[in-house]
Design a protein around this motif. Structure first.
Motif, PDB file in Angstrom:
ATOM      1  N   ALA A   1       0.837  -1.207   0.000  1.00 38.28           N
ATOM      2  CA  ALA A   1       0.000   0.000   0.000  1.00 38.28           C
ATOM      3  C   ALA A   1       0.871   1.256   0.000  1.00 38.28           C
ATOM      4  O   ALA A   1       0.616   2.212  -0.742  1.00 38.28           O
ATOM      5  N   GLY A   2       1.908   1.249   0.856  1.00 43.77           N
ATOM      6  CA  GLY A   2       2.794   2.402   0.891  1.00 43.77           C
ATOM      7  C   GLY A   2       3.568   2.595  -0.405  1.00 43.77           C
ATOM      8  O   GLY A   2       3.699   3.714  -0.903  1.00 43.77           O
ATOM      9  N   LEU A   3       4.062   1.498  -0.963  1.00 44.91           N
ATOM     10  CA  LEU A   3       4.799   1.581  -2.220  1.00 44.91           C
ATOM     11  C   LEU A   3       3.899   2.032  -3.361  1.00 44.91           C
ATOM     12  O   LEU A   3       4.326   2.797  -4.234  1.00 44.91           O
ATOM     13  N   PHE A   4       2.669   1.545  -3.365  1.00 42.96           N
ATOM     14  CA  PHE A   4       1.728   1.934  -4.420  1.00 42.96           C
ATOM     15  C   PHE A   4       1.480   3.438  -4.391  1.00 42.96           C
ATOM     16  O   PHE A   4       1.587   4.133  -5.401  1.00 42.96           O
ATOM     17  N   ALA A   5       1.157   3.949  -3.188  1.00 38.51           N
ATOM     18  CA  ALA A   5       0.917   5.386  -3.060  1.00 38.51           C
ATOM     19  C   ALA A   5       2.187   6.178  -3.372  1.00 38.51           C
ATOM     20  O   ALA A   5       2.142   7.217  -4.050  1.00 38.51           O
ATOM     21  N   GLY A   6       3.331   5.682  -2.890  1.00 35.06           N
ATOM     22  CA  GLY A   6       4.572   6.405  -3.106  1.00 35.06           C
ATOM     23  C   GLY A   6       5.004   6.459  -4.550  1.00 35.06           C
ATOM     24  O   GLY A   6       5.447   7.497  -5.043  1.00 35.06           O
ATOM     25  N   SER A   7       4.853   5.343  -5.271  1.00 40.23           N
ATOM     26  CA  SER A   7       5.298   5.315  -6.664  1.00 40.23           C
ATOM     27  C   SER A   7       4.482   6.255  -7.534  1.00 40.23           C
ATOM     28  O   SER A   7       5.022   6.973  -8.381  1.00 40.23           O
ATOM     29  N   TYR A   8       3.160   6.276  -7.329  1.00 39.56           N
ATOM     30  CA  TYR A   8       2.314   7.155  -8.136  1.00 39.56           C
ATOM     31  C   TYR A   8       2.512   8.616  -7.747  1.00 39.56           C
ATOM     32  O   TYR A   8       2.495   9.504  -8.602  1.00 39.56           O
ATOM     33  N   THR A   9       2.682   8.887  -6.446  1.00 41.58           N
ATOM     34  CA  THR A   9       2.910  10.266  -6.015  1.00 41.58           C
ATOM     35  C   THR A   9       4.249  10.779  -6.532  1.00 41.58           C
ATOM     36  O   THR A   9       4.359  11.905  -7.020  1.00 41.58           O
ATOM     37  N   TYR A  10       5.272   9.933  -6.453  1.00 38.24           N
ATOM     38  CA  TYR A  10       6.597  10.317  -6.924  1.00 38.24           C
ATOM     39  C   TYR A  10       6.588  10.644  -8.416  1.00 38.24           C
ATOM     40  O   TYR A  10       7.214  11.614  -8.864  1.00 38.24           O
ATOM     41  N   ALA A  11       5.838   9.875  -9.183  1.00 39.56           N
ATOM     42  CA  ALA A  11       5.847  10.055 -10.634  1.00 39.56           C
ATOM     43  C   ALA A  11       4.908  11.158 -11.102  1.00 39.56           C
ATOM     44  O   ALA A  11       5.197  11.836 -12.092  1.00 39.56           O
ATOM     45  N   MET A  12       3.778  11.361 -10.408  1.00 44.47           N
ATOM     46  CA  MET A  12       2.716  12.171 -10.984  1.00 44.47           C
ATOM     47  C   MET A  12       2.316  13.405 -10.185  1.00 44.47           C
ATOM     48  O   MET A  12       1.663  14.290 -10.725  1.00 44.47           O
ATOM     49  N   ALA A  13       2.673  13.471  -8.906  1.00 44.41           N
ATOM     50  CA  ALA A  13       2.152  14.561  -8.084  1.00 44.41           C
ATOM     51  C   ALA A  13       2.706  15.920  -8.495  1.00 44.41           C
ATOM     52  O   ALA A  13       2.003  16.922  -8.458  1.00 44.41           O
ATOM     53  N   ASN A  14       3.965  15.985  -8.878  1.00 48.89           N
ATOM     54  CA  ASN A  14       4.590  17.258  -9.227  1.00 48.89           C
ATOM     55  C   ASN A  14       5.418  17.099 -10.488  1.00 48.89           C
ATOM     56  O   ASN A  14       6.653  17.055 -10.429  1.00 48.89           O
ATOM     57  N   PRO A  15       4.764  17.002 -11.656  1.00 44.91           N
ATOM     58  CA  PRO A  15       5.518  16.814 -12.907  1.00 44.91           C
ATOM     59  C   PRO A  15       6.491  17.967 -13.146  1.00 44.91           C
ATOM     60  O   PRO A  15       6.126  19.137 -13.056  1.00 44.91           O
ATOM     61  N   THR A  16       7.730  17.624 -13.449  1.00 46.17           N
ATOM     62  CA  THR A  16       8.774  18.624 -13.660  1.00 46.17           C
ATOM     63  C   THR A  16       9.499  18.317 -14.964  1.00 46.17           C
ATOM     64  O   THR A  16       9.851  17.159 -15.207  1.00 46.17           O
ATOM     65  N   PRO A  17       9.714  19.324 -15.800  1.00 47.48           N
ATOM     66  CA  PRO A  17      10.392  19.045 -17.073  1.00 47.48           C
ATOM     67  C   PRO A  17      11.837  18.623 -16.861  1.00 47.48           C
ATOM     68  O   PRO A  17      12.561  19.210 -16.058  1.00 47.48           O
ATOM     69  N   HIS A  18      12.239  17.593 -17.585  1.00 47.42           N
ATOM     70  CA  HIS A  18      13.612  17.119 -17.528  1.00 47.42           C
ATOM     71  C   HIS A  18      14.300  17.241 -18.892  1.00 47.42           C
ATOM     72  O   HIS A  18      15.431  17.690 -18.964  1.00 47.42           O
ATOM     73  N   ARG A  19      13.608  16.830 -19.938  1.00 44.68           N
ATOM     74  CA  ARG A  19      14.169  16.958 -21.294  1.00 44.68           C
ATOM     75  C   ARG A  19      13.007  16.965 -22.266  1.00 44.68           C
ATOM     76  O   ARG A  19      12.325  15.955 -22.416  1.00 44.68           O
ATOM     77  N   ILE A  20      12.764  18.123 -22.877  1.00 47.08           N
ATOM     78  CA  ILE A  20      11.649  18.264 -23.804  1.00 47.08           C
ATOM     79  C   ILE A  20      12.211  18.470 -25.205  1.00 47.08           C
ATOM     80  O   ILE A  20      12.676  19.569 -25.545  1.00 47.08           O
ATOM     81  N   PRO A  21      12.210  17.452 -26.044  1.00 42.16           N
ATOM     82  CA  PRO A  21      12.678  17.632 -27.430  1.00 42.16           C
ATOM     83  C   PRO A  21      11.827  18.676 -28.154  1.00 42.16           C
ATOM     84  O   PRO A  21      10.601  18.549 -28.219  1.00 42.16           O
ATOM     85  N   THR A  22      12.471  19.687 -28.686  1.00 43.06           N
ATOM     86  CA  THR A  22      11.762  20.804 -29.318  1.00 43.06           C
ATOM     87  C   THR A  22      12.440  21.158 -30.628  1.00 43.06           C
ATOM     88  O   THR A  22      13.667  21.277 -30.691  1.00 43.06           O
ATOM     89  N   ALA A  23      11.628  21.334 -31.664  1.00 39.71           N
ATOM     90  CA  ALA A  23      12.161  21.706 -32.977  1.00 39.71           C
ATOM     91  C   ALA A  23      12.240  23.221 -33.087  1.00 39.71           C
ATOM     92  O   ALA A  23      11.322  23.939 -32.682  1.00 39.71           O
ATOM     93  N   VAL A  24      13.338  23.707 -33.648  1.00 34.63           N
ATOM     94  CA  VAL A  24      13.509  25.126 -33.943  1.00 34.63           C
ATOM     95  C   VAL A  24      13.807  25.247 -35.427  1.00 34.63           C
ATOM     96  O   VAL A  24      14.748  24.624 -35.932  1.00 34.63           O
ATOM     97  N   VAL A  25      12.991  26.028 -36.120  1.00 34.71           N
ATOM     98  CA  VAL A  25      13.183  26.239 -37.556  1.00 34.71           C
ATOM     99  C   VAL A  25      14.220  27.350 -37.730  1.00 34.71           C
ATOM    100  O   VAL A  25      14.044  28.465 -37.233  1.00 34.71           O
ATOM    101  N   SER A  26      15.298  27.047 -38.436  1.00 34.19           N
ATOM    102  CA  SER A  26      16.431  27.976 -38.505  1.00 34.19           C
ATOM    103  C   SER A  26      16.243  29.102 -39.520  1.00 34.19           C
ATOM    104  O   SER A  26      16.936  30.103 -39.453  1.00 34.19           O
ATOM    105  N   HIS A  27      15.335  28.933 -40.452  1.00 33.52           N
ATOM    106  CA  HIS A  27      15.110  29.977 -41.465  1.00 33.52           C
ATOM    107  C   HIS A  27      13.641  30.381 -41.452  1.00 33.52           C
ATOM    108  O   HIS A  27      12.769  29.520 -41.563  1.00 33.52           O
TER     109      HIS A  27
END
Length: 359
Positions: free
Chosen positions: A47-73
């Protein structure tokens, strides 16, 4: 009439003799109280691991690496300042991919290699996002673009070029149907072990395929035909769900072969505690903790969400990787189950009853 067998003789003085500690321990381990006590502690930890795993992953989403395209011209000073401002606002999490034309950048977005396209225009800056690739990522990019544009005094035009379907505005329906397939998949295998214990290995695999096909059909029919939440490519989505359900069921059968009655522990750990939070279904992988973002794609729940998501929103750009992940898990599970089938707690003796009882 046959006389009853005599009771075994009890050594003189054994009556009333207190049991030793070793005897008490042995008696307790042989009683039903021992596994019940173990289960109390296991369920509390789960029960503790279930709550902890979902809270750890989803409670406070933080960007780590967002692939983004930039058009150079055309490249302009304003465009470069905007990109730098966005990277700063997102804690240097942008993974910039430079493309010469917008068409090339759009192709990369359709292949899910990038999550957004930034380009300079005569009127300011244009930001194309794709909610279908991750609603939370698109929202984060949109909010950050508005703030950066206001700071720079630069007009920003935001477009959602891959919106979610109207019946699923938060993009969670595909996660939920994949979650249902995963859980029902291994619960079905558990029920076969309990209520159809006598099935031989080949029969067990056949019935796992049967409930996977029927269960997946019902899931897809309820979500699409009945509720109308998502317009599924029905046949493809049905087979993805069935593949997921079969794989999940065979994962439990594999662990049941290797670990007996404690098979639920590794199954729950792999499929629920680790697999579902890292699948990218509820929170897209760029916002997950980096370890989960990488692990999730190699587990059945993440593969199922990935395949289903592409089937619904990116027709014509489907990748083989998620199917390979499901296939490898299914193949390994079936192989282990088959090779060590003599260790599985189920099965039946094929010796005819009259032969077995003849004396």
């Amino acid at each position: 009439m046959r006389a009853p067998d005599p009771e075994p003789a009890v050594p003189h003085g054994a009556h009333g003799r207190p049991l030793t500690r070793a005897q008490k321990c042995a008696a307790y381990k042989d009683s039903p109280y021992f596994p019940a006590t173990v289960l109390v502690f296991i369920l509390a930890a789960a029960a503790g691991l279930f709550a902890g795993s979902y809270t750890y992953a989803m409670a406070n989403p933080t960007p780590h690496r967002i692939p983004t395209a930039v058009v150079s011209h055309p490249a302009t000073e304003r465009g470069r300042e905007f990109v730098a401002g966005m990277d700063k606002a997102l804690d240097a999490s942008l993974d910039i991919h430079v493309f010469a034309t917008r068409a090339q950048a759009r192709e990369a977005l359709d292949e899910q290699e990038v999550f957004a396209i930034m380009r300079a225009t005569d009127r300011g800056v244009s930001l194309d996002v794709a909610s279908a690739s991750g609603a939370a990522v698109a929202q984060l990019l949109t909010e950050s673009a508005a703030k950066v544009g206001a700071e720079l005094g630069e007009p920003v035009a935001v477009r959602d070029i891959k919106p979610l379907q109207r019946g699923d505005p938060r993009g969670l329906a595909l996660f939920y149907i994949s979650l249902a397939a995963v859980i029902v998949g291994f619960v079905g295998a558990i029920q076969l072990s309990v209520h159809a214990r006598a099935l031989i290995p080949l029969e067990r695999i056949a019935f796992t395929i049967a409930y996977a096909l029927l269960g997946a059909f019902v899931i897809a029919a309820v979500v699409d035909w009945w509720l109308g939440a998502v317009d599924l490519p029905f046949f493809q989505s049905w087979l993805i769900l069935a593949f997921t359900m079969f794989t999940s069921g065979m994962v439990f059968s594999m662990f049941n072969t290797l670990m007996g009655r404690w098979a639920m522990l590794p199954t729950w750990g792999v499929m629920v505690l680790l697999g579902n939070p890292s699948s990218g279904g509820a929170v897209s992988w760029p916002l997950l903790p980096s370890v989960l973002g990488h692990i999730g794609r190699w587990l059945p729940p993440g593969a199922s969400v990935n395949a289903q998501h592409t089937a619904v929103y990116y027709q014509g750009h489907q990748r083989i990787f998620p199917y390979l992940v499901l296939g490898v898990w299914a193949l390994v599970s079936c192989t282990v189950f088959w090779v060590w089938r003599h260790r599985h707690p189920g099965g039946r003796d094929h010796v005819p009853q009259h032969a077995a009882t003849a004396t």
